[in-house]
Design a protein around this motif. Structure first.
Motif: not given
Length: 251
Positions: A198-220
């Protein structure tokens, strides 16, 4: 801890802390987004030191199965390219090391390649040819069931840490849910050595309550986020060990 003791007593666990140590060290000190190793196969003007952050081989495009050299999509011959496949299959010491370890231990049944980022959980086939999008051979129905059943357990493992979601659309064969990655390690281990990889691509998007959108966490990501990602995916790796233990018990 009794649960940990049972896990390590019952299962042989092989850990490669980093497949690409030179490239990883370079990211710490020189160039933050170095994904390749530091072997310079360039010639002529491409050897100009101004290109030093672009030299190297993408080790996860350097294996023999479904490779760029066999006409599969997702690698390349440009020595400065992000997915440069090297001078030939297994031209790099880093990819040879992975295969040497796996080949020397026939008891290895399962493998996980962990890298970032995007929140994906995937398995073979990982590459296809451009003409007709023909992938490597698909797993059988029974084999696919093993991948799917195990995926539910492993994804559940890292979701238990802080409730992050790996979307169904991002869980499945690499060539279906992400892109074609010619010459990747999971295909090599699965098709050549019979290892469920298998392959993990770690770093799931995080829900932003303020913007009501999903935020990407990025490579760093910042430390707090990076640590959280490490902990949640460690839970997934622990569940993989349990999957291996259960498989051995049924044999």
């Amino acid at each position: 801890d009794p649960a940990t003791k049972q896990m390590v007593d019952n299962t042989d666990i092989f850990v490669i802390p980093t497949v690409n140590p030179d490239g990883a060290n370079y990211t710490f000190n020189d160039y933050n987004f170095q994904r390749k190793n530091l072997v310079n196969h360039c010639a002529g003007v491409n050897r100009d030191p101004k290109n030093r952050d672009r030299w190297g081989v993408d080790v996860n495009r350097n294996y023999t199965v479904g490779s760029f050299f066999d006409g599969y999509v997702g690698g390349g011959s440009n020595c400065l390219g992000e997915t440069y496949s090297g001078t030939g299959e297994l031209s790099e010491s880093e990819s040879k090391n992975v295969i040497a370890l796996a080949s020397a231990h026939s008891n290895i049944r399962f493998a996980m390649n962990v890298h970032s980022y995007g929140g994906y959980f995937m398995w073979p086939p990982g590459s296809y040819k451009a003409d007709g999008r023909i992938t490597l051979p698909r797993p059988s129905i029974d084999e696919e069931k093993v991948f799917l059943d195990s995926a539910r357990r492993i994804v559940g493992g890292f979701a238990s840490e802080r409730g992050t979601v790996t979307w169904p659309a991002q869980t499945g064969p690499v060539a279906d849910v992400l892109y074609s990655a010619a010459g990747n390690s999971a295909d090599e281990l699965y098709y050549e050595l019979g290892i469920d990889a298998w392959d993990f691509e770690i770093g799931n998007d995080i829900w932003n309550d303020a913007t009501q959108e999903w935020d990407g966490v990025g490579f760093q990501p910042a430390w707090d986020e990076a640590h959280s990602e490490a902990m949640e995916y460690a839970n997934g790796l622990i569940e993989l060990v349990h999957v291996a233990d259960d498989a051995a018990a049924t044999q």
